[in-house]
Design a protein around this motif. Sequence first.
Motif, mmCIF file in Angstrom:
data_model
loop_
_atom_site.group_PDB
_atom_site.id
_atom_site.type_symbol
_atom_site.label_atom_id
_atom_site.label_comp_id
_atom_site.label_asym_id
_atom_site.label_seq_id
_atom_site.Cartn_x
_atom_site.Cartn_y
_atom_site.Cartn_z
ATOM 1 N N ALA A 213 81.397 78.504 28.906
ATOM 2 C CA ALA A 213 80.813 77.672 27.851
ATOM 3 C C ALA A 213 80.875 78.346 26.490
ATOM 4 N N GLU A 214 80.974 79.681 26.485
ATOM 5 C CA GLU A 214 81.086 80.398 25.212
ATOM 6 C C GLU A 214 82.432 80.155 24.539
ATOM 7 N N LYS A 215 83.426 79.744 25.334
ATOM 8 C CA LYS A 215 84.772 79.542 24.811
ATOM 9 C C LYS A 215 85.171 78.068 24.753
ATOM 10 N N VAL A 216 84.523 77.230 25.558
ATOM 11 C CA VAL A 216 84.898 75.824 25.680
ATOM 12 C C VAL A 216 83.731 74.968 25.193
ATOM 13 N N ASN A 217 84.034 73.937 24.439
ATOM 14 C CA ASN A 217 82.983 73.087 23.864
ATOM 15 C C ASN A 217 82.488 72.066 24.887
ATOM 16 N N LEU A 218 81.887 72.582 25.976
ATOM 17 C CA LEU A 218 81.313 71.749 27.031
ATOM 18 C C LEU A 218 80.036 72.403 27.522
ATOM 19 N N SER A 219 79.169 71.620 28.115
ATOM 20 C CA SER A 219 77.943 72.175 28.685
ATOM 21 C C SER A 219 78.261 72.899 29.975
ATOM 22 N N PRO A 220 77.434 73.892 30.367
ATOM 23 C CA PRO A 220 77.646 74.567 31.648
ATOM 24 C C PRO A 220 77.696 73.593 32.815
ATOM 25 N N ALA A 221 76.910 72.532 32.771
ATOM 26 C CA ALA A 221 76.916 71.553 33.863
ATOM 27 C C ALA A 221 78.266 70.850 33.970
ATOM 28 N N SER A 222 78.825 70.462 32.812
ATOM 29 C CA SER A 222 80.142 69.812 32.827
ATOM 30 C C SER A 222 81.219 70.775 33.324
ATOM 31 N N ILE A 223 81.101 72.039 32.917
ATOM 32 C CA ILE A 223 82.075 73.042 33.351
ATOM 33 C C ILE A 223 81.990 73.258 34.854
ATOM 34 N N ARG A 224 80.765 73.270 35.384
ATOM 35 C CA ARG A 224 80.610 73.428 36.845
ATOM 36 C C ARG A 224 81.270 72.273 37.584
ATOM 37 N N GLY A 225 81.164 71.076 37.014
ATOM 38 C CA GLY A 225 81.806 69.916 37.638
ATOM 39 C C GLY A 225 83.315 70.067 37.692
ATOM 40 N N ASP B 152 91.796 84.083 33.089
ATOM 41 C CA ASP B 152 91.809 85.156 32.081
ATOM 42 C C ASP B 152 90.604 86.077 32.235
ATOM 43 N N ARG B 153 89.420 85.497 32.399
ATOM 44 C CA ARG B 153 88.203 86.303 32.538
ATOM 45 C C ARG B 153 88.222 87.107 33.838
ATOM 46 N N TYR B 154 88.705 86.497 34.895
ATOM 47 C CA TYR B 154 88.759 87.195 36.189
ATOM 48 C C TYR B 154 89.724 88.379 36.130
ATOM 49 N N ILE B 155 90.893 88.160 35.546
ATOM 50 C CA ILE B 155 91.871 89.240 35.415
ATOM 51 C C ILE B 155 91.299 90.384 34.581
ATOM 52 N N ASP B 156 90.536 90.038 33.565
ATOM 53 C CA ASP B 156 89.969 91.047 32.682
ATOM 54 C C ASP B 156 88.857 91.855 33.347
ATOM 55 N N SER B 157 88.009 91.186 34.141
ATOM 56 C CA SER B 157 86.820 91.854 34.679
ATOM 57 C C SER B 157 86.877 92.127 36.176
ATOM 58 N N GLY B 158 87.633 91.329 36.905
ATOM 59 C CA GLY B 158 87.655 91.458 38.359
ATOM 60 C C GLY B 158 86.442 90.853 39.034
ATOM 61 N N ALA B 159 85.563 90.226 38.254
ATOM 62 C CA ALA B 159 84.323 89.658 38.786
ATOM 63 C C ALA B 159 84.389 88.139 38.759
ATOM 64 N N PRO B 160 83.620 87.467 39.647
ATOM 65 C CA PRO B 160 83.554 86.001 39.604
ATOM 66 C C PRO B 160 83.102 85.522 38.228
ATOM 67 N N VAL B 161 83.614 84.381 37.817
ATOM 68 C CA VAL B 161 83.359 83.861 36.479
ATOM 69 C C VAL B 161 82.435 82.653 36.580
ATOM 70 N N GLY B 162 81.322 82.679 35.835
ATOM 71 C CA GLY B 162 80.359 81.592 35.858
ATOM 72 C C GLY B 162 80.556 80.609 34.724
ATOM 73 N N SER B 163 79.916 79.448 34.842
ATOM 74 C CA SER B 163 80.071 78.378 33.855
ATOM 75 C C SER B 163 79.521 78.777 32.489
ATOM 76 N N LYS B 164 78.451 79.589 32.443
ATOM 77 C CA LYS B 164 77.878 79.983 31.155
ATOM 78 C C LYS B 164 78.850 80.835 30.352
ATOM 79 N N VAL B 165 79.619 81.669 31.039
ATOM 80 C CA VAL B 165 80.617 82.495 30.346
ATOM 81 C C VAL B 165 81.700 81.611 29.746
#
Length: 343
Positions: free
Chosen positions: A36-48, A21-34
Amino acid sequence: MSEPIGQLTDRMREIFGQVVDRYIDSGAPVGSKVIAEKVNLSPASIRGVMQQLEERGLLTHPHTSAGRVPTEMGLRLFVDGIMQASLPQKRMRQRIEAEIEGRPVEEALRAATQTLSGLSECAGVVTAPTQEVRLKQLAFVQLDEGRALAVLVGDDGSVENRVVPIPPGTSSFALAEVGNYATQKLAGLTLSEASQRLRRDIAAHKDAVDHAAAELVAAGLADWSRDGDNRPVLIVRGQANLIDESAAADLERVRLLLEELEDRQEIARLLDGARDGEGVRIFIGSENRMFALSGSSVIAKPYRGVDGEVIGVIGVIGPTRLNYARVVPMVDFTAEALTRRMS
């Protein structure tokens, strides 16, 4: 082929959907911190989780320090298993129908393609029906001693005007007579059939029509028929939509896509592949050979004529990151609107 969506855990599915969803909206690579704003997980867990998705071929990262983007296989999984599409907004549906309603077939196709292109922000494409127009009415208006304006009305509502030469001494009465004859006796025939019938009637001396004027009409109908056969069956609109602000970062891809759009025969063949089946067909990136280099997607659906047979295909061509959930229903509705117009 991508793996079944059921093989992803709920967490993987949620994060994967957020990345797409984020990629389609922006066309840019999506990072874990972005995410994390929507998912109740830490950036580290999201990266995994992202790493797991990358190992499955659904995500990739263009640079070592960048976030992830979906692969073509990932986009296919998203479209087939996660995307939730809904009917276009009422104002969009009204706009599409208003552009099509009451127009001759070719004008309706051009208007539908232009409107679909504008709403989707992609290039719009349509293959036109190849069947020959049938005569409904023919009339002449004498302009001067050697010329007349011929007005041909097809049974599909199309109107074509041409200035034609007329034999010296041909009266306006003779032109009206042969026009009335064509309208009364040849209506419902294709232009080539009407030309052949008129020539036979001339040879058999049927009906008291001016033979010189009738011969002129027969030749004109034959020319009209040949011209119709030579008309392009593919209409492309809105290529400029492909050159937007995001295109500046990917000019080579856009250049390749614009070059590919020049090959009308290949596009027509590609769309022809969408004639089979009832629903919308979606070709993502290298799933179709033609747009493999530019990494573009095609969304298309057939539309039908009076007898329910497929007579053409309408769709859009755009980047693989186009908003499928928004555009697929637009293409679907436009194809159905055209079917209603042709029925």
